[in-house]
Design a protein around this motif. Structure first.
Motif, PDB file in Angstrom:
ATOM      1  N   VAL A 536      28.753 -38.159  -7.447  1.00 24.71           N
ATOM      2  CA  VAL A 536      27.442 -38.187  -6.803  1.00 24.71           C
ATOM      3  C   VAL A 536      26.850 -36.781  -6.757  1.00 24.71           C
ATOM      4  CG1 VAL A 536      26.199 -38.705  -4.672  1.00 24.71           C
ATOM      5  CG2 VAL A 536      28.005 -40.242  -5.470  1.00 24.71           C
ATOM      6  N   GLY A 537      27.700 -35.788  -6.471  1.00 21.38           N
ATOM      7  CA  GLY A 537      27.218 -34.406  -6.431  1.00 21.38           C
ATOM      8  C   GLY A 537      26.634 -33.969  -7.763  1.00 21.38           C
ATOM      9  N   ALA A 538      27.277 -34.354  -8.854  1.00 23.66           N
ATOM     10  CA  ALA A 538      26.764 -34.006 -10.188  1.00 23.66           C
ATOM     11  C   ALA A 538      25.420 -34.682 -10.443  1.00 23.66           C
ATOM     12  CB  ALA A 538      27.786 -34.419 -11.255  1.00 23.66           C
ATOM     13  N   TRP A 539      25.284 -35.932  -9.977  1.00 21.69           N
ATOM     14  CA  TRP A 539      24.010 -36.628 -10.152  1.00 21.69           C
ATOM     15  C   TRP A 539      22.896 -35.968  -9.340  1.00 21.69           C
ATOM     16  CZ3 TRP A 539      20.989 -39.116  -6.460  1.00 21.69           C
ATOM     17  CH2 TRP A 539      19.876 -39.805  -6.967  1.00 21.69           C
ATOM     18  N   VAL A 540      23.193 -35.606  -8.083  1.00 24.50           N
ATOM     19  CA  VAL A 540      22.193 -34.943  -7.241  1.00 24.50           C
ATOM     20  C   VAL A 540      21.727 -33.649  -7.900  1.00 24.50           C
ATOM     21  CG1 VAL A 540      21.827 -33.755  -5.037  1.00 24.50           C
ATOM     22  CG2 VAL A 540      23.030 -35.952  -5.085  1.00 24.50           C
ATOM     23  N   LEU A 541      22.675 -32.870  -8.416  1.00 21.97           N
ATOM     24  CA  LEU A 541      22.339 -31.612  -9.074  1.00 21.97           C
ATOM     25  C   LEU A 541      21.411 -31.856 -10.262  1.00 21.97           C
ATOM     26  CD1 LEU A 541      22.818 -28.530  -9.542  1.00 21.97           C
ATOM     27  CD2 LEU A 541      24.787 -29.188 -10.936  1.00 21.97           C
ATOM     28  N   ASP A 542      21.770 -32.790 -11.115  1.00 23.97           N
ATOM     29  CA  ASP A 542      20.973 -33.066 -12.307  1.00 23.97           C
ATOM     30  C   ASP A 542      19.593 -33.614 -11.949  1.00 23.97           C
ATOM     31  OD1 ASP A 542      21.149 -33.303 -15.362  1.00 23.97           O
ATOM     32  OD2 ASP A 542      20.445 -35.296 -14.764  1.00 23.97           O
ATOM     33  N   GLU A 543      19.546 -34.542 -10.985  1.00 27.82           N
ATOM     34  CA  GLU A 543      18.283 -35.158 -10.572  1.00 27.82           C
ATOM     35  C   GLU A 543      17.339 -34.119  -9.964  1.00 27.82           C
ATOM     36  OE1 GLU A 543      16.035 -38.901  -9.508  1.00 27.82           O
ATOM     37  OE2 GLU A 543      17.473 -38.285 -11.031  1.00 27.82           O
ATOM     38  N   ALA A 544      17.885 -33.268  -9.102  1.00 26.28           N
ATOM     39  CA  ALA A 544      17.057 -32.260  -8.438  1.00 26.28           C
ATOM     40  C   ALA A 544      16.526 -31.229  -9.435  1.00 26.28           C
ATOM     41  CB  ALA A 544      17.863 -31.573  -7.341  1.00 26.28           C
ATOM     42  N   CYS A 545      17.393 -30.812 -10.383  1.00 26.66           N
ATOM     43  CA  CYS A 545      16.942 -29.850 -11.394  1.00 26.66           C
ATOM     44  C   CYS A 545      15.841 -30.456 -12.267  1.00 26.66           C
ATOM     45  CB  CYS A 545      18.121 -29.412 -12.262  1.00 26.66           C
ATOM     46  SG  CYS A 545      19.277 -28.298 -11.427  1.00 26.66           S
ATOM     47  N   ALA A 546      15.999 -31.730 -12.620  1.00 30.19           N
ATOM     48  CA  ALA A 546      14.987 -32.397 -13.438  1.00 30.19           C
ATOM     49  C   ALA A 546      13.657 -32.469 -12.698  1.00 30.19           C
ATOM     50  CB  ALA A 546      15.476 -33.804 -13.805  1.00 30.19           C
ATOM     51  N   GLN A 547      13.697 -32.801 -11.391  1.00 29.27           N
ATOM     52  CA  GLN A 547      12.469 -32.920 -10.617  1.00 29.27           C
ATOM     53  C   GLN A 547      11.792 -31.566 -10.441  1.00 29.27           C
ATOM     54  OE1 GLN A 547      11.284 -36.192  -9.117  1.00 29.27           O
ATOM     55  NE2 GLN A 547       9.609 -34.809  -9.608  1.00 29.27           N
ATOM     56  N   ALA A 548      12.592 -30.535 -10.139  1.00 30.10           N
ATOM     57  CA  ALA A 548      12.018 -29.192  -9.959  1.00 30.10           C
ATOM     58  C   ALA A 548      11.380 -28.694 -11.259  1.00 30.10           C
ATOM     59  CB  ALA A 548      13.107 -28.227  -9.490  1.00 30.10           C
ATOM     60  N   ALA A 549      12.054 -28.941 -12.394  1.00 31.64           N
ATOM     61  CA  ALA A 549      11.499 -28.507 -13.686  1.00 31.64           C
ATOM     62  C   ALA A 549      10.185 -29.220 -13.970  1.00 31.64           C
ATOM     63  CB  ALA A 549      12.514 -28.788 -14.791  1.00 31.64           C
ATOM     64  N   LEU A 550      10.123 -30.508 -13.596  1.00 31.34           N
ATOM     65  CA  LEU A 550       8.889 -31.269 -13.798  1.00 31.34           C
ATOM     66  C   LEU A 550       7.760 -30.676 -12.978  1.00 31.34           C
ATOM     67  CD1 LEU A 550       7.517 -33.863 -14.984  1.00 31.34           C
ATOM     68  CD2 LEU A 550       8.239 -35.010 -12.871  1.00 31.34           C
ATOM     69  N   TRP A 551       7.991 -30.400 -11.720  1.00 27.50           N
ATOM     70  CA  TRP A 551       6.940 -29.852 -10.846  1.00 27.50           C
ATOM     71  C   TRP A 551       6.510 -28.450 -11.295  1.00 27.50           C
ATOM     72  CZ3 TRP A 551       9.677 -31.741  -5.777  1.00 27.50           C
ATOM     73  CH2 TRP A 551       9.349 -33.090  -5.566  1.00 27.50           C
ATOM     74  N   ARG A 552       7.462 -27.634 -11.756  1.00 27.72           N
ATOM     75  CA  ARG A 552       7.099 -26.286 -12.208  1.00 27.72           C
ATOM     76  C   ARG A 552       6.207 -26.355 -13.457  1.00 27.72           C
ATOM     77  NH1 ARG A 552      10.343 -21.807 -10.366  1.00 27.72           N
ATOM     78  NH2 ARG A 552      10.049 -20.778 -12.385  1.00 27.72           N
ATOM     79  N   ARG A 553       6.441 -27.362 -14.313  1.00 28.90           N
ATOM     80  CA  ARG A 553       5.608 -27.490 -15.522  1.00 28.90           C
ATOM     81  C   ARG A 553       4.179 -27.907 -15.182  1.00 28.90           C
ATOM     82  NH1 ARG A 553      10.334 -29.797 -17.745  1.00 28.90           N
ATOM     83  NH2 ARG A 553       9.536 -31.929 -17.495  1.00 28.90           N
ATOM     84  N   TYR A 554       3.989 -28.513 -14.010  1.00 26.67           N
ATOM     85  CA  TYR A 554       2.657 -29.014 -13.655  1.00 26.67           C
ATOM     86  C   TYR A 554       2.088 -28.296 -12.436  1.00 26.67           C
ATOM     87  CZ  TYR A 554       3.284 -32.612 -17.140  1.00 26.67           C
ATOM     88  OH  TYR A 554       3.465 -33.264 -18.331  1.00 26.67           O
ATOM     89  N   GLY A 555       2.297 -26.983 -12.380  1.00 28.26           N
ATOM     90  CA  GLY A 555       1.548 -26.192 -11.421  1.00 28.26           C
ATOM     91  C   GLY A 555       2.349 -25.469 -10.368  1.00 28.26           C
ATOM     92  N   ALA A 556       3.520 -25.935 -10.000  1.00 30.50           N
ATOM     93  CA  ALA A 556       4.321 -25.264  -8.964  1.00 30.50           C
ATOM     94  C   ALA A 556       5.169 -24.189  -9.640  1.00 30.50           C
ATOM     95  CB  ALA A 556       5.199 -26.283  -8.232  1.00 30.50           C
ATOM     96  N   ASP A 557       4.502 -23.087 -10.027  1.00 36.16           N
ATOM     97  CA  ASP A 557       5.126 -22.103 -10.908  1.00 36.16           C
ATOM     98  C   ASP A 557       6.383 -21.464 -10.328  1.00 36.16           C
ATOM     99  OD1 ASP A 557       3.069 -22.622 -12.635  1.00 36.16           O
ATOM    100  OD2 ASP A 557       1.832 -20.956 -11.918  1.00 36.16           O
ATOM    101  N   ASP A 558       6.346 -21.108  -9.050  1.00 38.89           N
ATOM    102  CA  ASP A 558       7.481 -20.400  -8.459  1.00 38.89           C
ATOM    103  C   ASP A 558       8.297 -21.309  -7.533  1.00 38.89           C
ATOM    104  OD1 ASP A 558       5.539 -20.718  -6.584  1.00 38.89           O
ATOM    105  OD2 ASP A 558       5.626 -18.655  -5.810  1.00 38.89           O
ATOM    106  N   PHE A 559       8.275 -22.597  -7.800  1.00 39.46           N
ATOM    107  CA  PHE A 559       8.955 -23.579  -6.946  1.00 39.46           C
ATOM    108  C   PHE A 559      10.480 -23.412  -7.071  1.00 39.46           C
ATOM    109  CE2 PHE A 559      10.832 -27.711  -6.050  1.00 39.46           C
ATOM    110  CZ  PHE A 559      10.170 -28.093  -4.889  1.00 39.46           C
ATOM    111  N   ARG A 560      11.147 -23.484  -5.904  1.00 44.95           N
ATOM    112  CA  ARG A 560      12.612 -23.367  -5.848  1.00 44.95           C
ATOM    113  C   ARG A 560      13.185 -24.653  -5.243  1.00 44.95           C
ATOM    114  NH1 ARG A 560      12.955 -19.844  -1.940  1.00 44.95           N
ATOM    115  NH2 ARG A 560      13.564 -21.416  -0.386  1.00 44.95           N
ATOM    116  N   ILE A 561      14.253 -25.159  -5.829  1.00 42.37           N
ATOM    117  CA  ILE A 561      14.890 -26.377  -5.317  1.00 42.37           C
ATOM    118  C   ILE A 561      16.244 -26.030  -4.698  1.00 42.37           C
ATOM    119  CG2 ILE A 561      16.061 -27.000  -7.493  1.00 42.37           C
ATOM    120  CD1 ILE A 561      14.401 -29.489  -5.071  1.00 42.37           C
TER     121      ILE A 561
END
Length: 738
Positions: A536-561
């Motif tokens: 589950v920890g590996a899934w949370v890590l992957d899911e959160a990184c994917a979501q943060a990368a998505l948001w950074r590509r669409y305007g949240a340039d300095d967003f940290r997860i």
């Protein structure tokens, strides 16, 4: 009547049979218990061991048979049929079997109506005879299990026959004493049926401290310590009367007596044979003292906890079983030290060991000699109280145990305090079997620990239901993983200087199909302690990184997860490789990821965790210390671990604007963080006054309901103006890929 066939290996079979020295005048007494067991086990009136000769059978042992009235010809013998097959021969009703319906044993006075027989084989596989059971009435209920039991008895009979063959072969192959024994390293004594030594070898003389010439004519009884002489003489007399050692048991614990009067533990093997009408005994003797001492040492090691000298888990269960088998009442106390792990990890294992030894000593002083005190692992102890059936009496001792352990322990001049929790169960009220009773006490201990430090709790049956529910919960967690029922919510993290969005903490939720959306409090303890944590920890890590990368590509340039790690992720696979792969897979810069750890994770595996965190920081990933200020060793960790941020625990933030003490603590944490070059974020910010105080104190960021609750990814993006195209607003529907 169908006569039994003569076997193709008849010549070899008869030769093998002759090696046992049996005939109608020489039965085998050691087989008597076998036929007696058979009669009682199957409820049959007749049981016998029949040896199949050339033309006749002879009874090596029997019960319920009058040989004078039974036809023992081989042609009419059922056992002669039994030896022609490998399996058990069962004839449920002889009158209905075409092989036997007109057999004299069936039609005559013997009235044989039921027969079951299994062949007895020599070591080479030659059939010698059969073990059989017989009844005067038919049986159609002789089951597969019954056949197996009869085969097991046949093995016992075959073993005893083999002992007979060895004895006979020893007689036949025996060399003169002077040839065989004189130079043997084994101590051998040769004596007659009056117990007078005929001769002994050098090894025997040396063992007893005599010269070789002092043996002949001496009474063998003088080689045995006085208290054991009568036992040995009685054994010799019984063997002399029977003419054989067959069926006689060697005495145990006999002590030998040397010439100088010193005693030793005597190992004795005794054989006898009759030659030319004279009975002779051959005794092999040895000093068993060293071996017994070694056996006792091994037994002690197998049943004792080495550190404390108390009984161990194996010994605890055995004592419990012995008590309950009497049967007798008994109480069980399960004891666990509260806070021991913190002490052990911070003060060192040598101090921890000394604490365990002192606790063991205190438990021994409190309990009675008849009680069993055990250390069953780690910081867990147990006490068995025989003859105690009253829970109140057991609880009274439990309270004394808790109070005794709570007293300060001084180790190398340093005063240490630990507490204890205790679970209590009694027999026969709660259980009547050892494993169940100890399990009940363990469940009561689990409950006591949840009530707080220093508590005692008596088992109640509802605890079993709760345990079953926990097991069911674990099953449901497996389903949640496989069916993708976990989702991530995101709670904003805000810069206090301008209230801009700095990032978010990814928080796991469970969309339970029956119970709806569950918060981490409902399932995280079970998940963290189970086998699924790393997955589950590996899934949370992957899911959160994917979501943060998505948001950074669409305007949240300095967003940290921010992502919380489980301790299991440091034990399974390589967490550094896992993080690096997730960052590369989703194109997320390392500085955009902050991994949150708790003190418990750090203290579990010091060296492993430290190495992994240092490598993660080298990648550029942030390391945040969660719930700072609430643990036992937080300050010492600041010096050791490569942290980048402290998360001030909500317990200090709640009354920050009202309590000067809380304000002082927060101010001190912020000063400390600045001195270590660490950034800070405060958790649990719910009021504007708290926000203003934190901002004025110089805290960089805040997180709490004032800024936003944890919410789904789509809602988060809408609230904070992250313009993600509609078809890919969120990746939260992605399934697990364990």
């Amino acid at each position: 009547m169908k006569c039994p066939p003569v076997l193709a290996i008849e010549k070899e079979r008869l030769k093998a049979l002759s090696q046992y020295g049996l005939d109608s005048d020489r039965p085998l007494p050691s087989l008597d218990p076998v036929v007696q067991i058979a009669v009682h086990m199957f409820g049959m009136p007749v049981a016998a061991v029949n040896m199949i000769g050339t033309d006749y059978v002879f009874l090596a042992a029997s019960i319920g048979i009058d040989e004078a009235e039974v036809d023992l010809r081989r042609d009419v013998s059922f056992c002669a049929h039994a030896i022609t097959q490998d399996e058990v021969l069962v004839v449920p009703d002889t009158t209905l079997d075409k092989r036997f319906h007109d057999n004299p044993l069936v039609t005559g006075a013997a009235n044989l109506r039921f027969y079951a027989g299994v062949p007895l084989l020599s070591p080479e596989g030659h059939p010698l005879g059969a073990l059989c059971i017989i009844d005067g009435k038919p049986h159609d209920d002789f089951s597969t299990e019954d056949r197996q039991k009869l085969k097991e008895l046949a093995k016992m009979a075959a073993d005893r026959l083999e002992l007979r063959r060895i004895e006979i072969s020893t007689e036949q192959a025996r060399r003169p004493f002077e040839e065989f024994a004189r130079n043997s390293p084994t101590a051998v004594v040769w004596f007659d049926e009056q117990g007078l030594i005929i001769a002994w070898n050098d090894a025997a003389a040396f063992l007893y401290g005599y010269h070789l010439a002092e043996g002949a004519g001496r009474s063998v009884a003088t080689l045995v310590a006085e208290p054991d002489r009568e036992t040995v003489i009685d054994l010799i007399n019984r063997a002399a009367a029977a003419g054989s050692m067959e069926g006689l048991t060697m005495p145990k614990g006999v002590r030998g007596l040397r010439k100088d009067g010193k005693e030793f533990l005597l190992g004795l093997s005794l054989f006898c044979w009759r030659e030319k009408g004279r009975l002779t005994f051959n005794a092999h003797v040895q000093d068993m003292t060293a071996r017994r001492r070694k056996e006792e040492e091994l037994e002690w090691l197998a049943n004792t906890d080495i550190l404390t000298g108390l009984a161990n888990r194996v010994s605890l269960y055995r004592h419990a079983e012995e008590t309950l088998l009497r049967p007798a009442p008994m109480a069980v106390l399960m004891i666990d030290l509260d806070g021991f792990k913190d002490v052990n990890d911070t003060l060192g294992h040598s101090v921890g060991d000394a604490i365990l030894q002192e606790v063991a000593h205190r438990l021994t002083l409190i309990t009675a000699p008849a009680d069993t005190v055990a250390r069953i692992g780690g910081d867990e102890f147990a006490i068995l109280l025989p003859e105690v059936a009253d829970p109140e009496k057991a609880v009274e001792l439990a309270r004394r145990v808790i109070a005794s352990i709570a007293e300060p322990i001084v180790i190398d001049g340093q005063e240490v305090r630990v507490a204890a929790s205790c679970g209590v169960a009694v027999a026969p009220t709660h259980a009547q079997e050892a494993l169940e009773l100890i399990g009940d006490a363990d469940l009561a201990l689990f409950k006591a620990k949840h009530l707080g430090r220093g508590q005692a709790f008596v088992f109640v049956r509802s605890l079993r239901m709760e345990a079953a529910a926990r097991r069911l919960y674990n099953i449901e967690l497996h389903r949640a993983v496989s069916d993708g029922e976990f989702v991530l919510f995101y709670q904003p993290q805000i810069r206090l200087s301008d209230c801009s969005l700095a990032g978010a903490e990814a928080l796991i939720r469970w969309r339970h199909p029956q119970r709806g959306l569950l918060s981490p409090a409902a399932f995280l303890p079970a998940l963290e302690g189970g086998p699924l944590a790393a997955v589950v920890g590996a899934w949370v890590l992957d899911e959160a990184c994917a979501q943060a990368a998505l948001w950074r590509r669409y305007g949240a340039d300095d967003f940290r997860i921010g992502v919380n790690l489980f301790g299991a992720q440091f034990r399974v696979n390589d967490i550094v490789e896992e993080v690096d792969a997730a960052l590369k897979r989703h194109g997320l810069p390392a500085e955009a990821l902050e991994l949150e750890i708790t003190e418990n994770i750090v203290l579990d595996h010091d060296d492993v965790i430290l190495d992994a965190l240092q490598r993660l920081r080298a990648l550029g990933v942030g390391i945040a210390f969660d719930d700072f200020g609430t643990g036992y060793a937080s300050l010492s960790l600041l010096k050791q671990y490569p942290l980048s941020r402290l998360k001030i625990d909500r317990s200090f933030v709640q009354s920050l604007h009202e309590s000067t003490r809380d304000a002082s603590v927060v101010s001190a944490i912020l000063d400390m963080a600045r001195s270590f070059g660490l950034e800070t974020i405060a958790e649990g910010v719910e009021k504007d006054a708290q926000y203003k105080c934190l901002r004025d104190f110089g805290c960089e960021e805040g997180q709490g309901y004032l800024f936003g609750k944890p919410i789904p990814a789509q809602d988060f993006a809408e609230i904070f103006g992250i313009q993600v195209p509609a078809p890919i607003t969120s990746i939260a529907a992605k399934k697990f890929k364990p």
